[in-house]
Design an enzyme around this catalytic site. Structure first.
Site, PDB file in Angstrom:
ATOM      1  N   ASP A 126       0.465  -1.257  -0.301  1.00  0.00           N
ATOM      2  CA  ASP A 126       0.111  -0.104   0.264  1.00  0.00           C
ATOM      3  C   ASP A 126       0.989   0.818  -0.303  1.00  0.00           C
ATOM      4  O   ASP A 126       2.240   1.212   1.042  1.00  0.00           O
ATOM      5  CB  ASP A 126      -1.227   0.158   1.160  1.00  0.00           C
ATOM      6  CG  ASP A 126      -1.747   1.551   1.055  1.00  0.00           C
ATOM      7  OD1 ASP A 126      -2.193   1.641  -0.236  1.00  0.00           O
ATOM      8  OD2 ASP A 126      -2.439   1.586   1.582  1.00  0.00           O
ATOM      9  N   HIS A 133      -3.314  14.029   0.945  1.00  0.00           N
ATOM     10  CA  HIS A 133      -3.982  13.333   1.878  1.00  0.00           C
ATOM     11  C   HIS A 133      -2.859  13.610   2.607  1.00  0.00           C
ATOM     12  O   HIS A 133      -2.748  13.246   3.774  1.00  0.00           O
ATOM     13  CB  HIS A 133      -3.681  11.711   1.564  1.00  0.00           C
ATOM     14  CG  HIS A 133      -4.776  10.399   2.737  1.00  0.00           C
ATOM     15  ND1 HIS A 133      -5.552  10.717   3.514  1.00  0.00           N
ATOM     16  CD2 HIS A 133      -3.828  10.059   3.173  1.00  0.00           C
ATOM     17  CE1 HIS A 133      -5.165  10.368   3.541  1.00  0.00           C
ATOM     18  NE2 HIS A 133      -4.523   9.202   4.498  1.00  0.00           N
ATOM     19  N   GLU A 199     -10.945   4.339   3.314  1.00  0.00           N
ATOM     20  CA  GLU A 199     -10.251   5.191   2.448  1.00  0.00           C
ATOM     21  C   GLU A 199     -10.216   4.179   0.652  1.00  0.00           C
ATOM     22  O   GLU A 199      -9.981   3.423   0.652  1.00  0.00           O
ATOM     23  CB  GLU A 199      -8.292   4.854   3.123  1.00  0.00           C
ATOM     24  CG  GLU A 199      -8.040   4.951   3.766  1.00  0.00           C
ATOM     25  CD  GLU A 199      -6.756   4.885   4.626  1.00  0.00           C
ATOM     26  OE1 GLU A 199      -5.979   5.365   5.155  1.00  0.00           O
ATOM     27  OE2 GLU A 199      -5.774   3.833   3.503  1.00  0.00           O
ATOM     28  N   GLU A 201      -9.258   4.143  -2.301  1.00  0.00           N
ATOM     29  CA  GLU A 201      -7.890   3.968  -3.418  1.00  0.00           C
ATOM     30  C   GLU A 201      -8.301   2.957  -4.386  1.00  0.00           C
ATOM     31  O   GLU A 201      -9.252   2.539  -4.911  1.00  0.00           O
ATOM     32  CB  GLU A 201      -6.985   2.783  -2.000  1.00  0.00           C
ATOM     33  CG  GLU A 201      -6.972   3.282  -0.865  1.00  0.00           C
ATOM     34  CD  GLU A 201      -5.769   3.157  -0.467  1.00  0.00           C
ATOM     35  OE1 GLU A 201      -4.519   2.465  -0.671  1.00  0.00           O
ATOM     36  OE2 GLU A 201      -5.352   2.753   0.544  1.00  0.00           O
ATOM     37  N   ASP A 233      -9.512   0.421   1.689  1.00  0.00           N
ATOM     38  CA  ASP A 233      -8.515  -0.274   2.682  1.00  0.00           C
ATOM     39  C   ASP A 233      -9.280   0.186   3.900  1.00  0.00           C
ATOM     40  O   ASP A 233      -8.902   1.218   4.581  1.00  0.00           O
ATOM     41  CB  ASP A 233      -7.056   0.182   2.602  1.00  0.00           C
ATOM     42  CG  ASP A 233      -6.337   0.030   3.895  1.00  0.00           C
ATOM     43  OD1 ASP A 233      -5.993  -1.242   3.909  1.00  0.00           O
ATOM     44  OD2 ASP A 233      -5.066   0.776   3.346  1.00  0.00           O
ATOM     45  N   ARG A 237      -8.368   3.851  13.333  1.00  0.00           N
ATOM     46  CA  ARG A 237      -7.936   4.955  13.082  1.00  0.00           C
ATOM     47  C   ARG A 237      -7.639   5.148  14.908  1.00  0.00           C
ATOM     48  O   ARG A 237      -6.216   5.346  15.218  1.00  0.00           O
ATOM     49  CB  ARG A 237      -8.660   6.141  13.134  1.00  0.00           C
ATOM     50  CG  ARG A 237      -8.811   6.185  11.238  1.00  0.00           C
ATOM     51  CD  ARG A 237      -7.968   6.404  10.133  1.00  0.00           C
ATOM     52  NE  ARG A 237      -8.209   6.279   9.030  1.00  0.00           N
ATOM     53  CZ  ARG A 237      -8.071   6.706   8.216  1.00  0.00           C
ATOM     54  NH1 ARG A 237      -6.405   5.783   8.240  1.00  0.00           N
ATOM     55  NH2 ARG A 237      -8.067   7.213   7.132  1.00  0.00           N
ATOM     56  N   GLN A 240      -4.912   1.731  15.494  1.00  0.00           N
ATOM     57  CA  GLN A 240      -3.843   2.733  14.050  1.00  0.00           C
ATOM     58  C   GLN A 240      -3.234   3.765  14.887  1.00  0.00           C
ATOM     59  O   GLN A 240      -1.678   3.739  15.293  1.00  0.00           O
ATOM     60  CB  GLN A 240      -4.188   3.166  13.146  1.00  0.00           C
ATOM     61  CG  GLN A 240      -3.009   3.627  11.708  1.00  0.00           C
ATOM     62  CD  GLN A 240      -3.457   4.143  10.359  1.00  0.00           C
ATOM     63  OE1 GLN A 240      -4.745   3.707  10.132  1.00  0.00           O
ATOM     64  NE2 GLN A 240      -2.720   4.034   9.581  1.00  0.00           N
ATOM     65  N   LYS A 253      -4.683  -1.863  10.712  1.00  0.00           N
ATOM     66  CA  LYS A 253      -4.983  -1.769   8.761  1.00  0.00           C
ATOM     67  C   LYS A 253      -5.018  -3.498   8.678  1.00  0.00           C
ATOM     68  O   LYS A 253      -6.166  -3.907   7.344  1.00  0.00           O
ATOM     69  CB  LYS A 253      -3.511  -1.338   7.838  1.00  0.00           C
ATOM     70  CG  LYS A 253      -3.593   0.007   8.534  1.00  0.00           C
ATOM     71  CD  LYS A 253      -5.004   0.770   7.302  1.00  0.00           C
ATOM     72  CE  LYS A 253      -4.090   2.145   6.823  1.00  0.00           C
ATOM     73  NZ  LYS A 253      -5.229   2.803   6.283  1.00  0.00           N
ATOM     74  N   THR A 257      -8.958  -5.474   3.969  1.00  0.00           N
ATOM     75  CA  THR A 257      -9.214  -4.726   2.212  1.00  0.00           C
ATOM     76  C   THR A 257     -10.015  -5.070   1.480  1.00  0.00           C
ATOM     77  O   THR A 257      -9.563  -6.483   1.437  1.00  0.00           O
ATOM     78  CB  THR A 257      -7.168  -4.552   2.215  1.00  0.00           C
ATOM     79  OG1 THR A 257      -6.475  -3.893   3.127  1.00  0.00           O
ATOM     80  CG2 THR A 257      -7.263  -4.068   0.464  1.00  0.00           C
ATOM     81  N   GLU A 438     -10.202  12.771   7.435  1.00  0.00           N
ATOM     82  CA  GLU A 438      -9.790  13.976   6.432  1.00  0.00           C
ATOM     83  C   GLU A 438     -11.067  14.663   6.553  1.00  0.00           C
ATOM     84  O   GLU A 438     -11.513  16.243   6.698  1.00  0.00           O
ATOM     85  CB  GLU A 438      -9.338  13.741   5.309  1.00  0.00           C
ATOM     86  CG  GLU A 438      -7.867  13.683   5.297  1.00  0.00           C
ATOM     87  CD  GLU A 438      -7.730  12.919   3.955  1.00  0.00           C
ATOM     88  OE1 GLU A 438      -6.737  13.637   3.218  1.00  0.00           O
ATOM     89  OE2 GLU A 438      -8.125  11.986   2.896  1.00  0.00           O
TER      90      GLU A 438
END
Length: 556
Positions: A126, A133, A199, A201, A233, A237, A240, A253, A257, A438
């Site tokens: 990844d 970002h 996320e 992606e 993904d 948070r 993490q 994580k 996924t 975000e």
């Protein structure tokens, strides 16, 4: 035009033809297929028809349970297969059209198929290639002055992910548990993740690998990139944040996924290609940019007369367009905003890379793609989902070719089926941020969903929709074609902490399942409050026919 009926709004016209792996109730064997309209063409049934110079001796690859062997054949075989498929499916070709027996065995309705991972993923990497970002996250946790780490502008930052927990859309996902430290003045606590995030992606599959110790030069990287999927993904948070120093993401994580089941080939995506980010030192980058504008203005004037179309779909003369772009470049320079926000339908996309990358990462061939991305949430009680993010793959700072070249520069050997992901795709505007971290700015503000609902992070029962749209314009026509990219699936996530092996192995027979089994189950704080039907509820799939649109039900 195909002899297979393709609805005008279908995600699978003849120009797309993505590859996937599927099975049916009648034939549970995993096999390769290509999507066309609302059908899947079973490649194992028609493998004898691939009789060109690159494939005649390799027809066995279409009888495999994954795409790995086909991916490993290389670009010549991929292009030959695509050309052969487009001919076989065309209205003027009788080989399939007029052979009722073969056609009856070769085509499977998508509605009756179950999709699987398209490849055996040996390794998953990844990357972290969106400057916006990375800047946003850096500001949140390190401050504006130290938003980007010193290495970020010099190399594509990435980490080695957990390949075993990459799953296809439709696989149950469970809210993770782990250690967190919500209060810095107190010891860590153990429990269910409170800040579950998405996320947005995209990812690409590696085709032919490289020998151990032999890097892939960027000039040949395109030969090793098979095609792309949409990816979510999943990110815990709070877990993490506590664990990531000093070695990076781990349990926050590795719990899941999700990728789309259909792989869109790079050949199908080439109509969306854009010039790469301008890579030059500061003193020269603006001159290069203005040179591009001047050249493009002349091209547009010759091709379309004295007008060009801007990103707002208004028309202005060439001089005005140049002034508008020049003004944006000047303002971007003054504000240090290199987020590439001026890109339109006709005006060339320009992104800046400063400092200039080292030679092994320099590439002049266009390999940036204009792919529109959307994220929506449908909470419980909402009749329609609300879009919370509108982004675009073109905002990526580092290209896929740069990622691949950097990954192998130390001699690391890549293999067919390896998955390399973009990292969260965020654009310059707040609505283009590709994660709830975000969008809520680290939980300091609500994300409005309408009708009195809002989110900071995902709640149990939320339905998440990730969508990709690309406007396909055939090279032989001047009018737009159909949406090229779109996948549609729903996945139901088990909502108790313990999932029995029996429940995980159970698959619902959708054809005979009662109608009420297709409704989202009610969520309870503990299992004792669940109804008997809910206790017996197994993960169930909602197969559908699109390419890159993923739905999720999330439960703790």
């Amino acid at each position: 035009m195909s002899f297979i009926q393709v609805d005008k709004d279908s995600d699978f016209p003849l120009q797309n033809l993505p590859y996937g792996v599927f099975s049916t109730k009648e034939e549970p064997r995993h096999r390769l297929g290509v999507a066309i309209g609302d059908q899947i063409l079973d490649l194992s049934v028609i493998k004898h028809l691939f009789n060109g110079p690159a494939l005649a001796k390799h027809q066995h690859v279409f009888d495999q349970p994954t795409l790995n062997a086909f991916m490993g054949l290389g670009r010549a075989a991929w292009m030959e297969a695509r050309a052969r498929l487009q001919k076989l499916l065309s209205a003027s070709e009788p080989a399939l059209r007029d052979n009722a027996e073969l056609r009856g065995r070769a085509f499977v309705p998508q509605a009756s198929a179950t999709m699987h991972l398209p490849a055996h993923i040996g390794d998953y990497t990844d990357f972290y290639s969106s400057r916006q970002h990375a800047t946003n996250v850096g500001i949140m946790f390190r401050g504006k002055e130290n938003a980007l780490m010193p290495n970020w502008l010099h190399l594509p930052v990435g980490y080695h992910g957990r390949a075993s927990s990459v799953v296809v859309s439709g696989t149950p996902i469970r809210r993770p548990v782990g250690q967190m430290r919500p209060d810095n003045d107190k010891p860590p606590v153990f429990g269910a993740c409170k800040r579950l995030d998405i996320e947005l992606e995209m990812a690409f599959f590696v085709g032919p690998g490289n020998k151990y110790g032999e890097p892939i030069p960027i000039s040949r990287a395109q030969e090793h990139i098979f095609g792309m999927v949409l990816m979510n993904d999943w990110s815990a948070r709070d877990i993490q944040k506590w664990e990531y120093v000093p070695l990076g993401p781990f349990l926050g994580k590795s719990f899941g996924t999700t990728i789309s089941p259909w792989v869109v080939t790079m050949e199908a995506l080439m109509p969306f290609v854009l010039p790469n980010p301008v890579q030059a030192q500061s003193k020269g980058v603006w001159a290069v940019c203005l040179f591009w504008i001047a050249i493009h203005a002349v091209m547009m004037e010759r091709a379309f007369g004295a007008h060009v179309q801007t990103k707002d779909s208004d028309y202005m003369d060439i001089t005005s367009a140049q002034k508008d772009l020049s003004k944006h470049v000047h303002e971007s320079k003054q504000s240090n905003d290199l987020s590439c926000s001026t890109s339109g339908t006709v005006v060339p996309f320009i992104c800046f890379q400063d400092p200039k990358p080292l030679p092994y990462l320099q590439d002049k061939e266009p390999y940036t793609f204009d792919i529109k991305l959307f994220v929506a949430i449908k909470g419980e009680g909402m009749s329609m989902p609300t879009t919370i993010c509108r982004s675009n793959f073109k905002h990526m700072y580092w290209t896929m070719k740069q990622q691949l070249a950097h990954h192998s520069i130390n001699g690391c050997n890549l293999r067919p089926g390896d998955l390399l992901a973009s990292g969260t795709i965020s654009g310059p505007e707040p609505e283009s941020f590709g994660s709830m971290l975000e969008l809520s700015w680290n939980g300091t503000k609500e994300i409005p969903l309408g009708r009195g609902q809002s989110r900071k992070f995902l709640q149990d029962g939320d339905e998440i929709i990730l969508t990709v749209f690309g406007l396909f314009v055939p090279l032989f026509a001047l009018t737009p074609g159909k949406i090229l990219l779109s996948l549609q699936n729903k996945l139901s996530v088990v909502f108790w902490a313990q999932v029995t092996a029996r429940a995980m192995a159970s698959v619902w027979d959708l054809a005979s399942a009662p109608e009420k089994s297709f409704q989202p189950c009610q969520i309870h704080d503990d299992r004792s409050k669940a109804t008997s039907e809910e206790k017996d509820l197994s993960p169930h799939l909602y197969p559908s026919c699109s390419f890159i649109q993923m739905y999720y039900f999330l439960y703790e």
